[in-house]
Design a protein around this motif. Sequence first.
Motif, PDB file in Angstrom:
ATOM      1  N   LEU A 250       0.913  -1.264   0.129  1.00 36.25           N
ATOM      2  CA  LEU A 250      -0.008  -0.121  -0.119  1.00 36.25           C
ATOM      3  C   LEU A 250       0.890   1.260   0.197  1.00 36.25           C
ATOM      4  CD1 LEU A 250      -2.812  -0.948   2.380  1.00 36.25           C
ATOM      5  CD2 LEU A 250      -2.972  -1.003   0.121  1.00 36.25           C
ATOM      6  N   GLU A 251       1.967   1.256   0.726  1.00 32.92           N
ATOM      7  CA  GLU A 251       2.912   2.450   0.744  1.00 32.92           C
ATOM      8  C   GLU A 251       3.235   2.890  -0.897  1.00 32.92           C
ATOM      9  OE1 GLU A 251       6.016   1.356   3.380  1.00 32.92           O
ATOM     10  OE2 GLU A 251       4.710   1.397   5.111  1.00 32.92           O
ATOM     11  N   ALA A 252       3.370   1.719  -1.324  1.00 31.50           N
ATOM     12  CA  ALA A 252       4.119   1.601  -2.820  1.00 31.50           C
ATOM     13  C   ALA A 252       3.097   2.500  -4.043  1.00 31.50           C
ATOM     14  CB  ALA A 252       4.383   0.652  -3.508  1.00 31.50           C
ATOM     15  N   ALA A 253       1.699   2.607  -3.447  1.00 27.62           N
ATOM     16  CA  ALA A 253       0.696   3.176  -4.169  1.00 27.62           C
ATOM     17  C   ALA A 253       0.505   4.638  -4.210  1.00 27.62           C
ATOM     18  CB  ALA A 253      -0.639   2.667  -3.647  1.00 27.62           C
ATOM     19  N   TRP A 254       1.392   5.091  -3.229  1.00 25.33           N
ATOM     20  CA  TRP A 254       1.330   6.775  -3.148  1.00 25.33           C
ATOM     21  C   TRP A 254       2.819   7.207  -2.134  1.00 25.33           C
ATOM     22  CZ3 TRP A 254      -1.376  10.211  -5.772  1.00 25.33           C
ATOM     23  CH2 TRP A 254      -1.252  11.459  -5.160  1.00 25.33           C
ATOM     24  N   LEU A 255       3.685   7.256  -3.171  1.00 22.05           N
ATOM     25  CA  LEU A 255       4.946   7.615  -2.407  1.00 22.05           C
ATOM     26  C   LEU A 255       5.135   9.073  -2.006  1.00 22.05           C
ATOM     27  CD1 LEU A 255       7.111   5.133  -4.570  1.00 22.05           C
ATOM     28  CD2 LEU A 255       6.624   4.936  -2.215  1.00 22.05           C
ATOM     29  N   THR A 256       4.210   9.690  -2.919  1.00 26.45           N
ATOM     30  CA  THR A 256       4.607  11.413  -2.820  1.00 26.45           C
ATOM     31  C   THR A 256       4.330  11.824  -1.407  1.00 26.45           C
ATOM     32  OG1 THR A 256       3.388  11.194  -4.822  1.00 26.45           O
ATOM     33  CG2 THR A 256       3.609  13.314  -4.152  1.00 26.45           C
ATOM     34  N   ASN A 257       3.604  11.515  -0.672  1.00 25.77           N
ATOM     35  CA  ASN A 257       3.524  12.036   0.582  1.00 25.77           C
ATOM     36  C   ASN A 257       2.809  10.964   1.691  1.00 25.77           C
ATOM     37  OD1 ASN A 257       2.378  13.269   3.021  1.00 25.77           O
ATOM     38  ND2 ASN A 257       1.517  14.937   1.977  1.00 25.77           N
ATOM     39  N   PRO A 258       3.729  10.230   2.203  1.00 22.35           N
ATOM     40  CA  PRO A 258       3.548   9.128   3.226  1.00 22.35           C
ATOM     41  C   PRO A 258       2.468   9.641   4.259  1.00 22.35           C
ATOM     42  CG  PRO A 258       6.028   9.265   2.980  1.00 22.35           C
ATOM     43  CD  PRO A 258       5.270  10.623   2.207  1.00 22.35           C
ATOM     44  N   ALA A 259       2.764  10.970   4.956  1.00 22.24           N
ATOM     45  CA  ALA A 259       1.783  11.227   6.022  1.00 22.24           C
ATOM     46  C   ALA A 259       0.462  11.294   5.267  1.00 22.24           C
ATOM     47  CB  ALA A 259       2.090  12.447   6.511  1.00 22.24           C
ATOM     48  N   GLN A 260       0.094  11.647   4.203  1.00 24.50           N
ATOM     49  CA  GLN A 260      -1.113  11.764   3.633  1.00 24.50           C
ATOM     50  C   GLN A 260      -1.769  10.227   3.371  1.00 24.50           C
ATOM     51  OE1 GLN A 260      -1.529  13.273  -0.493  1.00 24.50           O
ATOM     52  NE2 GLN A 260      -3.537  13.799  -0.202  1.00 24.50           N
ATOM     53  N   ARG A 261      -0.742   9.571   2.843  1.00 25.86           N
ATOM     54  CA  ARG A 261      -1.175   8.112   2.554  1.00 25.86           C
ATOM     55  C   ARG A 261      -1.703   7.492   3.896  1.00 25.86           C
ATOM     56  NH1 ARG A 261       2.960   5.557   3.339  1.00 25.86           N
ATOM     57  NH2 ARG A 261       1.950   4.758   5.084  1.00 25.86           N
ATOM     58  N   ALA A 262      -0.838   7.530   5.139  1.00 28.50           N
ATOM     59  CA  ALA A 262      -1.373   7.118   6.107  1.00 28.50           C
ATOM     60  C   ALA A 262      -2.638   7.511   6.492  1.00 28.50           C
ATOM     61  CB  ALA A 262      -0.047   7.287   7.205  1.00 28.50           C
ATOM     62  N   GLY A 263      -3.060   8.644   6.361  1.00 29.04           N
ATOM     63  CA  GLY A 263      -4.129   9.584   6.904  1.00 29.04           C
ATOM     64  C   GLY A 263      -5.451   8.751   6.179  1.00 29.04           C
ATOM     65  N   CYS A 264      -5.164   8.825   4.821  1.00 30.31           N
ATOM     66  CA  CYS A 264      -6.064   8.001   3.749  1.00 30.31           C
ATOM     67  C   CYS A 264      -6.251   6.563   4.173  1.00 30.31           C
ATOM     68  CB  CYS A 264      -5.742   8.395   2.411  1.00 30.31           C
ATOM     69  SG  CYS A 264      -5.767   9.859   1.848  1.00 30.31           S
ATOM     70  N   LEU A 265      -5.358   5.968   4.487  1.00 28.96           N
ATOM     71  CA  LEU A 265      -5.573   4.662   4.741  1.00 28.96           C
ATOM     72  C   LEU A 265      -6.242   4.517   5.976  1.00 28.96           C
ATOM     73  CD1 LEU A 265      -5.255   1.484   4.552  1.00 28.96           C
ATOM     74  CD2 LEU A 265      -2.832   1.753   5.528  1.00 28.96           C
ATOM     75  N   ASP A 266      -6.084   5.434   7.042  1.00 31.28           N
ATOM     76  CA  ASP A 266      -6.822   5.288   8.273  1.00 31.28           C
ATOM     77  C   ASP A 266      -8.384   5.657   7.990  1.00 31.28           C
ATOM     78  OD1 ASP A 266      -6.631   5.135  11.339  1.00 31.28           O
ATOM     79  OD2 ASP A 266      -7.461   7.334  10.904  1.00 31.28           O
ATOM     80  N   SER A 267      -8.502   6.654   7.079  1.00 27.94           N
ATOM     81  CA  SER A 267      -9.938   7.194   6.985  1.00 27.94           C
ATOM     82  C   SER A 267     -10.776   5.904   5.970  1.00 27.94           C
ATOM     83  CB  SER A 267     -10.068   8.415   5.917  1.00 27.94           C
ATOM     84  OG  SER A 267      -9.556   8.037   4.645  1.00 27.94           O
ATOM     85  N   LEU A 268      -9.976   5.032   5.269  1.00 22.63           N
ATOM     86  CA  LEU A 268     -10.560   3.954   4.691  1.00 22.63           C
ATOM     87  C   LEU A 268     -10.940   3.058   5.606  1.00 22.63           C
ATOM     88  CD1 LEU A 268      -8.225   3.759   1.589  1.00 22.63           C
ATOM     89  CD2 LEU A 268     -10.892   4.341   1.545  1.00 22.63           C
ATOM     90  N   LEU A 269     -10.121   2.607   6.545  1.00 22.41           N
ATOM     91  CA  LEU A 269     -10.405   1.892   7.962  1.00 22.41           C
ATOM     92  C   LEU A 269     -11.737   2.228   8.445  1.00 22.41           C
ATOM     93  CD1 LEU A 269      -6.835   1.318   9.079  1.00 22.41           C
ATOM     94  CD2 LEU A 269      -8.228  -0.503   8.208  1.00 22.41           C
ATOM     95  N   VAL A 270     -11.759   3.476   8.852  1.00 18.09           N
ATOM     96  CA  VAL A 270     -12.852   4.305   9.714  1.00 18.09           C
ATOM     97  C   VAL A 270     -14.189   4.038   8.849  1.00 18.09           C
ATOM     98  CG1 VAL A 270     -13.979   6.267  10.325  1.00 18.09           C
ATOM     99  CG2 VAL A 270     -11.504   5.812  10.940  1.00 18.09           C
ATOM    100  N   ASP A 271     -14.090   4.240   7.302  1.00 21.02           N
ATOM    101  CA  ASP A 271     -15.064   3.957   6.476  1.00 21.02           C
ATOM    102  C   ASP A 271     -15.636   2.543   6.279  1.00 21.02           C
ATOM    103  OD1 ASP A 271     -15.408   6.871   6.120  1.00 21.02           O
ATOM    104  OD2 ASP A 271     -14.379   6.707   4.251  1.00 21.02           O
TER     105      ASP A 271
END
Length: 321
Positions: A282-303
């Motif tokens: 999943l990290e490889a799917a968005w290398l531009t901004n790791p913090a943003q990627r982590a936040g988005c993964l978290d929001s997907l978990l929440v959803d």
Amino acid sequence: MGTTTSSTSAAPTATADGTTLADVLVPWFRAHARDLPWRRPETTAWGVLVSEIMLQQTPVARVEEPWRAWLERWPRPSAMAAAPASDVLRAWGKLGYPRRALRLHAAAQAIAADHGDVVPDDVATLESLPGIGTYTARAVAAFAHGQRVPVVDTNVRRVVARAVHGDAEAGAAAARDLADVEVLLPGAGAGDAAERSSTRHDDAATMSAALMELGATVCVARGPRCADCPILDRCAWQRRGRPAWDGPVRKAQTWAGTDRQVRGRLLDVLRGAPGPVTAEALEAAWLTNPAQRAGCLDSLLVDGLVEQLADGRFALPGDVG
DNA sequence: AACGCGTGGGC
DNA sequence: TGCCCAAGCGT
């Protein structure tokens, strides 16, 4: 709609000769409607519901094939209800806004469990189901069950803004929109116009479909094809010389670099994998901004669109691989 | 009440 | 190209 700039004229439900807008649009629809699969007479209420959810913010052309496959695989709500969410999300594919798929799944489970596997026919019950709001509830009540209820989507609001209020655009949705359309439906009640009208109560759903069709194919947002319009001679916007929109301008959708894009990438990885994937994948799917990627993964978990396994890997909900 | 939510086609 | 748009919903 058009509360700030609309003309003061009443809705042109009937002209001097007693014919109504429905008298023109219902026959026009019967002659010109696109042959869409969910409009065929053999389509079940469940089929109509699935189509309406898929069509929320997604163009017709992209819905046709997934809709066919969906109904073949899950011909009844209970069939879909029994499937794991991961199957539902993969079948949803790239239709976009995958939370709709999750809500449809939940709605199917509620229909199977609480409504005898029968899609409800009253607006209030429909609105109580996940993912079914003002528009979809009335669309199902009208198109699947023939009820005389106003069905107001973005197309209808635009048609009414132009033809009735004389405005180029509809502006923000308002509670008033439903009443604006209700008076256009045939079968309102007694009265000279109603007496002379050729359309009746049973044509109300067809009238709603006709308003939507007109907005989708003729009275389109950009570059309306007024030469092909069946109600050109009754159009208030035309009568006023087609004035430009002077209301608030809609904010443009942003996309590049947004959370929406990142979430889409992450979900695309999960959909494409046969089962759970590692955090590294999943990290490889968005290398531009790791913090943003982590936040988005978290929001997907929440959803509830993604879940994490005990071993730390991530998966679509219910996906055992 | 405004905002966030996917994806891709048309101009 | 880049921008606008597409049968909305939930918060």
